[in-house]
Write a protein that holds these residues in place. Structure first.
Motif, PDB file in Angstrom:
ATOM      1  N   ASN A 190       0.815  -1.218   0.000  1.00 25.17           N
ATOM      2  CA  ASN A 190       0.000   0.000   0.000  1.00 25.17           C
ATOM      3  C   ASN A 190       0.847   1.265   0.000  1.00 25.17           C
ATOM      4  O   ASN A 190       0.320   2.372   0.147  1.00 25.17           O
ATOM      5  N   GLY A 191       2.151   1.088  -0.099  1.00 26.44           N
ATOM      6  CA  GLY A 191       3.030   2.247  -0.163  1.00 26.44           C
ATOM      7  C   GLY A 191       3.425   2.817   1.179  1.00 26.44           C
ATOM      8  O   GLY A 191       4.053   3.875   1.249  1.00 26.44           O
ATOM      9  N   ARG A 192       3.073   2.132   2.258  1.00 25.67           N
ATOM     10  CA  ARG A 192       3.435   2.636   3.586  1.00 25.67           C
ATOM     11  C   ARG A 192       4.819   2.125   3.987  1.00 25.67           C
ATOM     12  O   ARG A 192       5.192   1.010   3.638  1.00 25.67           O
ATOM     13  N   ASP A 193       5.530   2.939   4.750  1.00 30.10           N
ATOM     14  CA  ASP A 193       6.873   2.546   5.179  1.00 30.10           C
ATOM     15  C   ASP A 193       6.825   1.276   6.008  1.00 30.10           C
ATOM     16  O   ASP A 193       5.942   1.101   6.854  1.00 30.10           O
ATOM     17  N   LEU A 194       7.808   0.407   5.789  1.00 32.88           N
ATOM     18  CA  LEU A 194       7.954  -0.825   6.561  1.00 32.88           C
ATOM     19  C   LEU A 194       9.173  -0.712   7.462  1.00 32.88           C
ATOM     20  O   LEU A 194      10.221  -0.214   7.052  1.00 32.88           O
ATOM     21  N   GLN A 195       8.999  -1.155   8.684  1.00 37.29           N
ATOM     22  CA  GLN A 195      10.127  -1.186   9.616  1.00 37.29           C
ATOM     23  C   GLN A 195      10.948  -2.434   9.337  1.00 37.29           C
ATOM     24  O   GLN A 195      10.407  -3.548   9.281  1.00 37.29           O
ATOM     25  N   LEU A 196      12.237  -2.268   9.184  1.00 34.69           N
ATOM     26  CA  LEU A 196      13.104  -3.404   8.898  1.00 34.69           C
ATOM     27  C   LEU A 196      13.445  -4.157  10.176  1.00 34.69           C
ATOM     28  O   LEU A 196      13.454  -3.598  11.279  1.00 34.69           O
ATOM     29  N   ASP A 197      13.744  -5.444  10.013  1.00 37.36           N
ATOM     30  CA  ASP A 197      14.273  -6.223  11.129  1.00 37.36           C
ATOM     31  C   ASP A 197      15.622  -5.647  11.544  1.00 37.36           C
ATOM     32  O   ASP A 197      16.245  -4.890  10.786  1.00 37.36           O
ATOM     33  N   PRO A 198      16.103  -5.999  12.756  1.00 35.37           N
ATOM     34  CA  PRO A 198      17.357  -5.410  13.226  1.00 35.37           C
ATOM     35  C   PRO A 198      18.507  -5.584  12.238  1.00 35.37           C
ATOM     36  O   PRO A 198      18.745  -6.669  11.711  1.00 35.37           O
ATOM     37  N   LEU A 199      19.201  -4.470  11.998  1.00 29.61           N
ATOM     38  CA  LEU A 199      20.348  -4.464  11.089  1.00 29.61           C
ATOM     39  C   LEU A 199      21.645  -4.399  11.889  1.00 29.61           C
ATOM     40  O   LEU A 199      21.659  -3.956  13.040  1.00 29.61           O
TER      41      LEU A 199
END
Length: 509
Positions: A258-267
């Motif tokens: 839907n074009g919303r920002d996704l939080q990434l898993d720990p980097l």
């Protein structure tokens, strides 16, 4: 149940022989399927204890699948080589025992073997060399993801359909014989009521068998659909330019459908940075930038002074599991963005960019590019032509303006970095002298093997855990396998006198 009469027994025996022959043929016929393999070959140059090795892992395009592992002992008196797959979650303690790699006939100090990669995620191939200098082990991180499906050729499909039809006809025949001929004495003619019953049973059984066949097809389609959902799909991204205090700022985010920002898993940082972001002018390849954005839900970096145009974005990240990923996207730079960026300052002291064409590589001839500080970078000549699919070593030498081999300062913990891109953008790789592997992923596996994790499985990262220190010689090389033919551009970055300088080269493979 009565005994089978002689005629029925002979008939059923013929059917069974036909089925046996068919199944045997299926088992023996070679695979006619077309397997698609991308270009995920992993190349590593380094040490296993005191032994210098080059390890090449050709990961499978399906999971579970077999990875081909090649180990070349470059220096040392080895006795044997062992290879072992280690899944990030299981660690060494949960890994299968090591396999002995087989010496390659006709090749000196070259070994090969195959390893099953059974799950999706971060793996590491542990290579152990045993010999006169003792035993040494090195971990080579690889990514196990399904990138394709094994197709079926038309010929094999027709063959399987014919055999399936034969099996179905055999089953119907068995039902008819079981309800009719099998219940009469041998040599006795089937009476009309028994014959009618046999035909009735056959009429009833035929649709049931057809439904079973249809159910099997539906089950197979369901398995195939599930497999496709688990195949690797690049993460969707969105790149844009924002204004902060009048300065253009690049924003690069991973988004959902839907074009919303996704939080990434720990980097985890690789060479001290959470992301190595590369901007490459898609039209001319002349504009190039190597940036290191900060991450606050999305990646942000001041825009460097690049020329207006459309740029391809490639962002290398490493997850805490040891899994690496390259985020890809596109960015349109307007003339206003470019003008405003001309007065901006780098967001990170290790950011670097250049706008230049490449020096054209000619086989067996050294190619020289003049760097921004007056020094030169030489792509040294090689006796062999670079071919797609063959391992190669790209050797470079940096000389200062006086012609002396230069002394390099560490750039992100290494003496050199290289980026290789095919002119159509279909191939991108960020190389180091150690090859295509992420050294951070190597250390993640080492930390997990030592048990440097919290009770919830998170890594305990020390302050300098991800910093690398290597000798800074003016001569260096990169091992690589060009995945396919085409025109490529190579940017090679080193640091001298506190300044990052970039050599640019073109090569046709």
């Amino acid at each position: 149940m009565g005994k089978l009469d002689d005629e029925s027994a002979a008939m059923i025996a013929r059917v069974l022989r036909a089925l046996t022959l068919a199944l045997t043929f299926i088992a023996l016929v070679p695979s006619l399927s077309d397997a698609h393999v991308g270009s995920p070959d992993v190349v590593f140059d380094g040490k296993a204890g005191t032994y210098d090795v080059r390890v090449i892992v050709r990961v499978p395009s399906v999971v579970p699948g077999l990875a081909d592992v090649t180990v070349r002992v470059l220096r040392g008196d080895e006795r044997r080589v062992l290879i072992r797959p280690v899944f990030w979650r299981a660690g060494v303690a949960g890994a299968p025992s090591a396999d002995v790699a087989t010496p390659v006939h006709g090749a000196s100090k070259l070994y090969s073997g195959q390893l099953w990669l059974m799950a999706r995620g971060a793996y590491s191939v542990y290579v152990t060399v045993e010999g006169a200098e003792g035993s040494g082990t090195v971990a080579v991180p690889v990514v196990s993801v399904a990138t394709g499906r094994l197709g079926m050729s038309t010929g094999l499909g027709l063959l399987l359909a014919a055999l399936g039809g034969l099996l179905l006809a055999g089953l119907i025949t068995l039902v008819y014989a079981g309800a009719g001929e099998s219940v009469v004495e041998p040599g006795t003619t089937i009476d009309p009521p028994t014959r009618r019953r046999a035909r009735l049973m056959t009429i009833v059984a035929a649709p049931l068998l057809a439904m079973a066949l249809l159910g099997g097809a539906k089950w197979w389609q369901s398995v195939d659909a599930t497999y496709q959902t688990r195949m690797y799909h690049p993460l969707a991204t969105r790149a844009s330019i924002a204004r902060e205090a009048g300065r253009p700022v690049l924003r690069f985010a991973v988004v959902d459908r839907n074009g919303r920002d996704l939080q990434l898993d720990p980097l985890v940082p690789d060479h001290g940075k959470l992301m190595h972001l590369f901007l490459i002018d898609s039209a001319t390849l002349n504009g190039f930038a190597h940036l290191h954005p900060v991450y606050t839900g999305a990646f942000y970096s001041p825009l460097p002074p690049l020329a207006p145009g459309t740029y391809r974005l490639f962002g290398d990240i490493t997850f805490e599991t040891g899994l690496t990923n390259t985020l890809a996207g596109n960015l349109q730079l307007t003339r206003e963005d470019s003008l405003l960026a001309a007065s901006s300052t780098p967001g990170d002291p290790d950011d670097a960019w250049i706008n230049a064409s490449g020096a054209k590589r000619i086989d067996r001839i050294a190619t020289v590019d003049t760097l921004a500080d007056g020094s030169t970078m030489e792509w040294r000549s090689d006796s062999a032509k670079i071919r797609a699919g063959d391992e190669t070593t790209l050797r470079f030498r940096v000389r200062d303006p006086s012609g002396t081999v230069a002394r390099l300062e560490p750039y992100l913990g290494m003496n050199a970095h290289a980026v290789i891109v095919r002119d159509d953008g279909s191939v991108f790789v960020h190389l180091h002298p150690a090859g295509t592997v992420s050294l951070t992923a190597q250390r993640v596996f080492a930390l997990r093997d030592r048990g440097d994790t919290t009770t919830r499985g998170r890594l305990k990262l020390g302050a300098d855990t991800m910093q690398n220190a290597m000798p800074m010689a003016g001569e260096f090389s990169f091992p690589y396998i060009f995945p396919r033919s085409g025109s490529y551009r190579i940017w090679v970055q080193v640091r001298r006198d506190g300044r990052v300088v970039t050599g640019v080269f073109d090569v046709v493979v």
